[in-house]
Every structure is written in structure tokens, then in C-alpha cells.
Design a protein around this motif. Structure first.
Motif, PDB file in Angstrom:
ATOM      1  N   LEU A 121       2.547  -2.432  -2.360  1.00 31.83           N
ATOM      2  CA  LEU A 121       2.007  -3.678  -1.801  1.00 31.83           C
ATOM      3  C   LEU A 121       1.623  -3.398  -0.355  1.00 31.83           C
ATOM      4  N   VAL A 122       0.372  -3.691  -0.008  1.00 27.73           N
ATOM      5  CA  VAL A 122      -0.130  -3.457   1.345  1.00 27.73           C
ATOM      6  C   VAL A 122      -0.301  -4.803   2.027  1.00 27.73           C
ATOM      7  N   ASN A 123       0.426  -4.997   3.126  1.00 33.48           N
ATOM      8  CA  ASN A 123       0.309  -6.239   3.907  1.00 33.48           C
ATOM      9  C   ASN A 123      -0.410  -5.942   5.205  1.00 33.48           C
ATOM     10  N   ARG A 124      -1.311  -6.820   5.592  1.00 36.29           N
ATOM     11  CA  ARG A 124      -1.998  -6.670   6.881  1.00 36.29           C
ATOM     12  C   ARG A 124      -1.726  -7.914   7.716  1.00 36.29           C
ATOM     13  N   TYR A 125      -1.119  -7.711   8.883  1.00 34.89           N
ATOM     14  CA  TYR A 125      -0.773  -8.806   9.789  1.00 34.89           C
ATOM     15  C   TYR A 125      -1.735  -8.833  10.952  1.00 34.89           C
ATOM     16  N   LEU A 202      -4.743   3.415  16.382  1.00 29.20           N
ATOM     17  CA  LEU A 202      -5.154   3.688  15.000  1.00 29.20           C
ATOM     18  C   LEU A 202      -5.532   2.421  14.230  1.00 29.20           C
ATOM     19  N   THR A 203      -4.890   1.306  14.513  1.00 27.70           N
ATOM     20  CA  THR A 203      -5.066   0.109  13.672  1.00 27.70           C
ATOM     21  C   THR A 203      -5.691  -1.070  14.415  1.00 27.70           C
ATOM     22  N   GLY A 204      -6.049  -0.859  15.688  1.00 23.52           N
ATOM     23  CA  GLY A 204      -6.656  -1.954  16.445  1.00 23.52           C
ATOM     24  C   GLY A 204      -5.678  -3.094  16.617  1.00 23.52           C
ATOM     25  N   GLY A 205      -6.113  -4.309  16.286  1.00 25.31           N
ATOM     26  CA  GLY A 205      -5.303  -5.500  16.525  1.00 25.31           C
ATOM     27  C   GLY A 205      -4.370  -5.863  15.379  1.00 25.31           C
ATOM     28  N   TYR A 206      -4.109  -4.942  14.473  1.00 25.01           N
ATOM     29  CA  TYR A 206      -3.328  -5.252  13.271  1.00 25.01           C
ATOM     30  C   TYR A 206      -2.032  -4.449  13.156  1.00 25.01           C
ATOM     31  N   ARG A 207      -1.131  -4.990  12.347  1.00 24.94           N
ATOM     32  CA  ARG A 207      -0.012  -4.205  11.803  1.00 24.94           C
ATOM     33  C   ARG A 207      -0.178  -4.138  10.291  1.00 24.94           C
ATOM     34  N   TYR A 208       0.032  -2.966   9.734  1.00 23.58           N
ATOM     35  CA  TYR A 208       0.026  -2.789   8.285  1.00 23.58           C
ATOM     36  C   TYR A 208       1.424  -2.431   7.820  1.00 23.58           C
ATOM     37  N   ASN A 209       1.783  -2.915   6.658  1.00 17.91           N
ATOM     38  CA  ASN A 209       3.052  -2.553   6.049  1.00 17.91           C
ATOM     39  C   ASN A 209       2.794  -2.180   4.595  1.00 17.91           C
ATOM     40  N   LEU A 210       3.278  -1.009   4.218  1.00 19.21           N
ATOM     41  CA  LEU A 210       3.178  -0.563   2.826  1.00 19.21           C
ATOM     42  C   LEU A 210       4.577  -0.650   2.226  1.00 19.21           C
ATOM     43  N   THR A 211       4.760  -1.409   1.150  1.00 20.05           N
ATOM     44  CA  THR A 211       6.062  -1.373   0.478  1.00 20.05           C
ATOM     45  C   THR A 211       5.892  -0.784  -0.916  1.00 20.05           C
TER      46      THR A 211
END
Ligand code: MD6
Ligand code: FE
Length: 216
Positions: A121-125, A202-211
Motif C-alpha cells: 500500500l502506497v500512501n502519499r501525504y 527527492l520527494t518535493g513537498g510530499y511524504r510517501y509511505n510504503l506498507t
């Protein structure tokens, strides 16, 4: 900084126990992070990020997509894993080999050998996004851990107990940190606080979370 709480694994990453069954592998994913983000972009081309709606009718503030033979979805009917992306009608993008290998290595490092995830599951905040306290309980077998990879902007993670009312510990998760979450903590409540605005190279204005989960 290192201190006695931390078990140094090598010069670049180290282990930080949070609770029984929960460990943070600090910077474990840092060397792979550019490749991971390129792969996230490829996944999102096939299965675009979207804000799913909970059974209660609320749109989730984090945008999500999935890879693997199963993906997690929520809609008016409830929460479940399914083989197809409801938005495109296509199967979810295959689990990238590099993803599965990283998750397996992290799980092994934390004492869970043989982990073969079938769902990522990939979440983008974006700034302002958060995830309230919840349990991950839609998987079939809770003896497998969940492996969670944080990329980009930092966020405060809340590790709670078996009851929603148990006061959570707060742990800052930064770029490259991997949480392995299993054993007696597997069904504990957890969430993340609101993402603060920032810029990451690397991700600009985001946080990504991979579960990574073994869902089926
Ligand atoms: C997040 N993570 O870090 C949300 N769940 O954005 C989770 O909900 C999560 O990190 C189960 C195990 C590890 C996690
Ligand atoms: Fe969760």
C-alpha cells in the motif's frame, strides 16, 4: 546520534526498539530511496493516486495506490483487499522485485525471516494530511509482520496499544526509516500526525509511505 538505546547495525543504519514486536530500522531504505521513488512513479502511472472514501463517507486525506497481487481498498461497503484496482478495473501493478526484496530483508533484520509480501500500500501525504489511530486487521494471518518504509518529508508516528484509548508513544519517522511491526504489537493502534509543509530533495513537498503486508 548514537546512544545505548540504539543497536548499531553498521555505519549507516541502526536499530531502535519502540515496543515489544516493533522496531525502527533507521535509514535502512536510504540507499534504495531514489530507485524506490522511481518505482512509485511507475506504479502511479498504471494505478493513479486517489483519495479513497471510508464506509463512513469521509475522504481519506492521504492519497493511495497499491502494488502486488492484492491491494487494500475502502469504499461504502467497507475495507478489504482485492486483486483489481476499482478505479481502472485492471489488476494492481505487480509487486516490484526491488520492493519485495527490501521488505524481506528488513523483516529478517527484525527477526521475521521468510516474509514474502503480496500487497504494498502506497500512501502519499501532502501538507495537512494525516492518518488517525487505526488497527491493520484486514490481513488473513497476523503472525506476519507489516514492514513500513518512510520516504521524503518527516512525520510524527503514533504507536499506541491494544485499545484506542491507550496513550500512544510518538516517534519521528524520517526519510529512509523502516518500521517492522509484528508479534504482540501486530494489532496495536497507530497513526500519523498532520504532515507539516517542507521540501525534500527527492520527494518535493510530499511524504510517501510504503506498507508491505502478507494479506492473502
Ligand atoms: C504511515 N502507516 O506511516 C501509516 N500500519 O503513513 C501505517 O498505517 C502502518 O507504518 C501498520 C504498520 C506500519 C505502519
Ligand atoms: Fe496502519
Amino acid at each position: 546520534m548514537m546512544n545505548d538505546l540504539f543497536d548499531s547495525v553498521d555505519g549507516e543504519h541502526w536499530r531502535e526498539p519502540v515496543a515489544d514486536g516493533v522496531v525502527v530500522l533507521r535509514r535502512f531504505a536510504s540507499p534504495a530511496s531514489s530507485a524506490l521513488m522511481a518505482t512509485v512513479a511507475a506504479i502511479a502511472e498504471q494505478a493513479p493516486f486517489r483519495h479513497m472514501v471510508t464506509p463512513g463517507g469521509h475522504s481519506m486525506s492521504a492519497a493511495m495506490t497499491c502494488a502486488g497481487s492484492l491491494g487494500w481498498v475502502t469504499d461504502a461497503r467497507g475495507y478489504r483487499y482485492q486483486s483489481h484496482d476499482p478505479q481502472t478495473g485492471e489488476p494492481w501493478p505487480a509487486m516490484p522485485f526491488t520492493f519485495a526484496e527490501l521488505a524481506k530483508k528488513a523483516a529478517e533484520d527484525a527477526g521475521f525471516p521468510g516474509f514474502e509480501p503480496d500487497a504494498c500500500l502506497v500512501n502519499r501525504y501532502q501538507p495537512g494530511a494525516k492518518m488517525g489511530l487505526h488497527q491493520d486487521k484486514d490481513e488473513r494471518d497476523f503472525s506476519w509482520p507489516i514492514v513500513s518504509v518512510s520516504l521524503g518529508l518527516p512525520i510524527v508516528f503514533q504507536f499506541g496499544g491494544r485499545r484506542r484509548s491507550d496513550r500512544p508513544q510518538r516517534v519521528l519517522l524520517e526519510h529512509g526509516d523502516v518500521v517492522v511491526w509484528g508479534g504482540s504489537a501486530r494489532l496495536n493502534y497507530h497513526g500519523v500526525l498532520t504532515l507539516k509543509a517542507g521540501q525534500h530533495p527527492l520527494t518535493g513537498g510530499y511524504r510517501y509511505n510504503l506498507t508491505f503486508r502478507k494479506a492473502g
